[in-house]
Motif scaffolding. Structure first.
Motif, PDB file in Angstrom:
ATOM      1  N   ALA A  90       0.848  -1.195   0.000  1.00  0.00           N
ATOM      2  CA  ALA A  90       0.000   0.000   0.000  1.00  0.00           C
ATOM      3  C   ALA A  90       0.883   1.245   0.000  1.00  0.00           C
ATOM      4  O   ALA A  90       0.989   1.944   0.988  1.00  0.00           O
ATOM      5  CB  ALA A  90      -0.926  -0.009   1.203  1.00  0.00           C
ATOM      6  N   GLY A  91       1.524   1.476  -1.124  1.00  0.00           N
ATOM      7  CA  GLY A  91       2.351   2.673  -1.259  1.00  0.00           C
ATOM      8  C   GLY A  91       3.830   2.404  -1.395  1.00  0.00           C
ATOM      9  O   GLY A  91       4.547   3.160  -2.039  1.00  0.00           O
ATOM     10  N   GLY A  92       4.311   1.333  -0.769  1.00  0.00           N
ATOM     11  CA  GLY A  92       5.726   0.995  -0.884  1.00  0.00           C
ATOM     12  C   GLY A  92       6.639   1.927  -0.098  1.00  0.00           C
ATOM     13  O   GLY A  92       6.188   2.663   0.790  1.00  0.00           O
ATOM     14  N   PRO A  93       7.932   1.930  -0.417  1.00  0.00           N
ATOM     15  CA  PRO A  93       8.915   2.708   0.343  1.00  0.00           C
ATOM     16  C   PRO A  93       8.576   4.188   0.487  1.00  0.00           C
ATOM     17  O   PRO A  93       8.816   4.776   1.548  1.00  0.00           O
ATOM     18  CB  PRO A  93      10.198   2.512  -0.469  1.00  0.00           C
ATOM     19  CG  PRO A  93      10.027   1.180  -1.116  1.00  0.00           C
ATOM     20  CD  PRO A  93       8.573   1.088  -1.445  1.00  0.00           C
ATOM     21  N   SER A  94       8.044   4.805  -0.547  1.00  0.00           N
ATOM     22  CA  SER A  94       7.768   6.244  -0.461  1.00  0.00           C
ATOM     23  C   SER A  94       6.759   6.557   0.636  1.00  0.00           C
ATOM     24  O   SER A  94       6.923   7.530   1.386  1.00  0.00           O
ATOM     25  CB  SER A  94       7.262   6.773  -1.808  1.00  0.00           C
ATOM     26  OG  SER A  94       6.053   6.134  -2.178  1.00  0.00           O
ATOM     27  N   VAL A 132      14.008   5.040  -2.053  1.00  0.00           N
ATOM     28  CA  VAL A 132      13.079   5.556  -1.054  1.00  0.00           C
ATOM     29  C   VAL A 132      11.877   6.228  -1.710  1.00  0.00           C
ATOM     30  O   VAL A 132      10.831   6.419  -1.069  1.00  0.00           O
ATOM     31  CB  VAL A 132      13.810   6.536  -0.104  1.00  0.00           C
ATOM     32  CG1 VAL A 132      14.047   7.875  -0.786  1.00  0.00           C
ATOM     33  CG2 VAL A 132      13.039   6.728   1.180  1.00  0.00           C
ATOM     34  N   THR A 133      11.993   6.584  -2.984  1.00  0.00           N
ATOM     35  CA  THR A 133      10.873   7.211  -3.694  1.00  0.00           C
ATOM     36  C   THR A 133      10.027   6.199  -4.464  1.00  0.00           C
ATOM     37  O   THR A 133       9.060   6.574  -5.129  1.00  0.00           O
ATOM     38  CB  THR A 133      11.402   8.269  -4.685  1.00  0.00           C
ATOM     39  OG1 THR A 133      12.230   7.631  -5.665  1.00  0.00           O
ATOM     40  CG2 THR A 133      12.202   9.344  -3.955  1.00  0.00           C
ATOM     41  N   HIS A 134      10.393   4.915  -4.388  1.00  0.00           N
ATOM     42  CA  HIS A 134       9.655   3.881  -5.115  1.00  0.00           C
ATOM     43  C   HIS A 134       8.231   3.772  -4.585  1.00  0.00           C
ATOM     44  O   HIS A 134       7.997   3.721  -3.381  1.00  0.00           O
ATOM     45  CB  HIS A 134      10.366   2.528  -4.966  1.00  0.00           C
ATOM     46  CG  HIS A 134       9.651   1.389  -5.628  1.00  0.00           C
ATOM     47  ND1 HIS A 134       9.557   1.257  -6.994  1.00  0.00           N
ATOM     48  CD2 HIS A 134       8.980   0.331  -5.103  1.00  0.00           C
ATOM     49  CE1 HIS A 134       8.876   0.168  -7.288  1.00  0.00           C
ATOM     50  NE2 HIS A 134       8.508  -0.412  -6.154  1.00  0.00           N
ATOM     51  N   PHE A 135       7.270   3.730  -5.504  1.00  0.00           N
ATOM     52  CA  PHE A 135       5.861   3.631  -5.122  1.00  0.00           C
ATOM     53  C   PHE A 135       5.287   2.323  -5.651  1.00  0.00           C
ATOM     54  O   PHE A 135       5.537   1.948  -6.798  1.00  0.00           O
ATOM     55  CB  PHE A 135       5.068   4.809  -5.682  1.00  0.00           C
ATOM     56  CG  PHE A 135       3.607   4.800  -5.296  1.00  0.00           C
ATOM     57  CD1 PHE A 135       3.193   5.351  -4.099  1.00  0.00           C
ATOM     58  CD2 PHE A 135       2.647   4.232  -6.137  1.00  0.00           C
ATOM     59  CE1 PHE A 135       1.848   5.347  -3.735  1.00  0.00           C
ATOM     60  CE2 PHE A 135       1.305   4.220  -5.784  1.00  0.00           C
ATOM     61  CZ  PHE A 135       0.907   4.778  -4.580  1.00  0.00           C
ATOM     62  N   ALA A 136       4.526   1.630  -4.821  1.00  0.00           N
ATOM     63  CA  ALA A 136       3.895   0.367  -5.224  1.00  0.00           C
ATOM     64  C   ALA A 136       2.460   0.344  -4.728  1.00  0.00           C
ATOM     65  O   ALA A 136       2.193   0.696  -3.571  1.00  0.00           O
ATOM     66  CB  ALA A 136       4.674  -0.819  -4.657  1.00  0.00           C
ATOM     67  N   ASN A 137       1.571  -0.076  -5.577  1.00  0.00           N
ATOM     68  CA  ASN A 137       0.167  -0.192  -5.186  1.00  0.00           C
ATOM     69  C   ASN A 137      -0.339  -1.579  -5.561  1.00  0.00           C
ATOM     70  O   ASN A 137      -0.739  -1.824  -6.690  1.00  0.00           O
ATOM     71  CB  ASN A 137      -0.681   0.889  -5.854  1.00  0.00           C
ATOM     72  CG  ASN A 137      -2.162   0.753  -5.513  1.00  0.00           C
ATOM     73  OD1 ASN A 137      -2.510   0.159  -4.493  1.00  0.00           O
ATOM     74  ND2 ASN A 137      -3.027   1.284  -6.359  1.00  0.00           N
ATOM     75  N   ASN A 138      -0.288  -2.486  -4.592  1.00  0.00           N
ATOM     76  CA  ASN A 138      -0.758  -3.847  -4.815  1.00  0.00           C
ATOM     77  C   ASN A 138      -2.018  -4.126  -4.001  1.00  0.00           C
ATOM     78  O   ASN A 138      -2.286  -5.276  -3.640  1.00  0.00           O
ATOM     79  CB  ASN A 138       0.338  -4.848  -4.433  1.00  0.00           C
ATOM     80  CG  ASN A 138       1.584  -4.657  -5.275  1.00  0.00           C
ATOM     81  OD1 ASN A 138       1.502  -4.401  -6.478  1.00  0.00           O
ATOM     82  ND2 ASN A 138       2.749  -4.766  -4.655  1.00  0.00           N
ATOM     83  N   THR A 139      -2.763  -3.074  -3.704  1.00  0.00           N
ATOM     84  CA  THR A 139      -3.972  -3.248  -2.900  1.00  0.00           C
ATOM     85  C   THR A 139      -5.132  -3.809  -3.716  1.00  0.00           C
ATOM     86  O   THR A 139      -6.126  -4.263  -3.150  1.00  0.00           O
ATOM     87  CB  THR A 139      -4.406  -1.895  -2.305  1.00  0.00           C
ATOM     88  OG1 THR A 139      -4.681  -0.972  -3.367  1.00  0.00           O
ATOM     89  CG2 THR A 139      -3.317  -1.321  -1.405  1.00  0.00           C
TER      90      THR A 139
END
Length: 483
Positions: free
Chosen positions: A40-44, A194-201
């Motif tokens: 839900a958002g990842g590192p960022s 640190v700015t990597h964004f992930a959305n696996n929701t």
């Protein structure tokens, strides 16, 4: 405050800080929820969300600290709500007390259930033939609750010593985990990771997924009202209780950010680790090897056990105070104090039995257990918000020695706004597609709690409970002191 003194003041300033610092427990909170944040958002969101939410929680803590300085009692939130309300004091106090009670019971259950889960993960790593089951998790949780109840029964001094140890366990443990993750792995992610964004929701909106990621920090920063609840056992509580709240939040924010960064930069295979049963454990295994990962896992388990102990201690004092004012069934039992240990022994065992009741559905269904304990954070933050909201409405608030001066109302306004926003987030769907297994049951659990409290209030409680009880004038109460 209108009460005869039954509890001994054995908590020093450091002890008071230690209980809230231990309940917040950055190791337990981050390791329990890190996997959710990866999806839900990842590192960022994990990093910048941590910073932003920490600042908001400092506003909540500062406003709570100002109230704690004015009303340093074990009743804490429900007591101050009753004193700050302009009208319907009994009702404000009643709902705040029950939200606080349910939230704390859920916190104790969730923390110890998580500890039992990680204990089984360690056993599985050590002995691969071991089969982790839901039934084993419930049984281990019951044993943990029993041990914690015995520790709380024995003496306040023992609990204070254990809480002092827990602070150093957390700090030294965090340093060991961070240094291990920094020095041993041969590969780290680049600084820009640190700015990597992930959305696996499962939701298509990245904004919505990122907002859900803010819950990782909110999950961690609960329970700092522990310093408030220990006021009657803390020396110079009008100053040391609010300082304990603020220091616990501030130190946890800094230490937690360092731990968060160490875990993020140690990630090897993001997709594989994010989908693991216990993502932070998988990160440790991939980065350090199974042997070192097992040693660090022991630190995590120890932190969770200390967290559960401090949760139970805080919950016990809330039960003691709420019963002292006649707001619980069997109040005469729960506010009695052992003449030998000077602790509310019966309240301790109620504080152990209630979490066990919540954990038992986990024997059959993890979803059922999650539905019940999800009210933990919502219940606690609503209980935090009520006295702060009432203080915001009160023009003639009489502050204690520790206060915010002319900024008190501004800080309270920001705190209330954040509590509303965070609670809305906690009650929204957190995964898609929405199925019985992924459905967020927090609104239903909260509605059930409020429905029971409301029916009970109008049926009998409103006629016998008018808020915090005064046993007499200061001189009369002093003559009743039992110590």
């Amino acid at each position: 405050m209108g009460y005869p003194r039954k509890l001994t003041r054995r908590f020093r300033a450091f002890d008071n800080f230690a209980i809230s610092f231990t309940i917040i427990n950055i190791i337990s909170g981050i390791f329990s929820s890190f996997g959710f944040g990866m999806n839900a958002g990842g590192p960022s969101i994990l990093v910048f969300g941590w910073i932003g939410v920490s600042v908001m929680v400092l506003f909540v803590g500062a406003s709570m600290g100002e109230i704690a300085s004015a009303y340093p009692t074990s009743g804490a939130l429900y007591f101050s709500a009753g004193k700050l309300a302009k009208r319907h004091r009994g009702a404000w106090s009643w709902y705040t007390g029950w939200l606080n009670f349910v939230g704390q019971v859920g916190g104790t259950a969730a923390t110890n259930f998580a500890a039992a889960t990680f204990i089984q993960a360690f056993i599985s790593m050590q002995w691969p033939s071991y089969q982790a089951t839901a039934q084993h998790t419930v049984a281990i949780t019951a044993v943990i609750l029993l041990i914690q109840a015995l520790a709380n029964t024995y003496t306040v001094q023992l609990v204070a010593v254990l809480n002092r140890i827990s602070v150093w366990w957390l700090l030294v443990g965090m340093v060991i985990i961070v240094l291990t993750l920094v020095l041993i792995p041969t590969h780290h992610q680049p600084a820009s990771f640190v700015t990597h964004f992930a959305n696996n929701t499962g939701f298509t909106s990245g904004l919505y997924g990122g907002m859900l990621g803010l819950l990782v920090t909110s999950w961690t920063f609960t329970g700092f009202d522990g310093s408030f609840h220990m006021s009657e056992e803390t020396v110079q509580a009008t100053v040391n209780a609010p300082r304990g709240i603020m220091r616990a939040i501030a130190y946890s924010a800094i230490a937690g950010l360092i731990l968060m960064l160490a875990l993020i930069y140690a990630i090897r295979d993001y997709a594989h680790e994010a989908s693991a049963t216990a993502p932070p454990v998988q990160i440790l295994i991939d980065a350090l090897g199974a042997g070192t990962a097992k040693l660090l896992l022991l630190i995590v388990i120890g932190a969770m056990l200390f967290c559960g102990l401090a949760n139970m201690t805080s919950n016990t004092r809330q039960i003691f105070a709420f019963s002292r004012d006649g707001a619980m069934p069997g109040s005469r039992w729960w506010h009695s104090v052992s003449p030998r240990t000077r602790t509310p022994v019966k309240a301790v065992w109620l504080a152990a039995a209630c979490p066990l009741v919540l954990v038992i559905p986990g024997w059959w269904s993890h979803t059922a257990f999650t539905a019940i304990v999800s009210v933990n954070v919502v219940g606690l933050f609503l209980a935090y918000g009520v006295p702060i909201f009432l203080r915001l409405r009160l023009n003639d608030f009489q502050p204690g020695p520790w206060n915010l001066g002319r900024y008190g109302k501004l800080v309270a306004g920001v705190a209330v706004a954040w509590i509303v926003i965070s609670n809305v987030l906690f009650m929204l769907p957190q995964a898609s597609p929405i199925t019985p297994a992924s459905f967020n049951y927090a609104p239903i659990a909260l509605a059930v709690v409020l429905l029971i409290a409301t029916v009970w209030w109008f049926a009998t409680a409103r006629r016998r409970f008018q808020g915090p009880v005064s046993y007499g004038s200061p001189d009369e109460v002093a003559a009743m002191d039992l110590i």
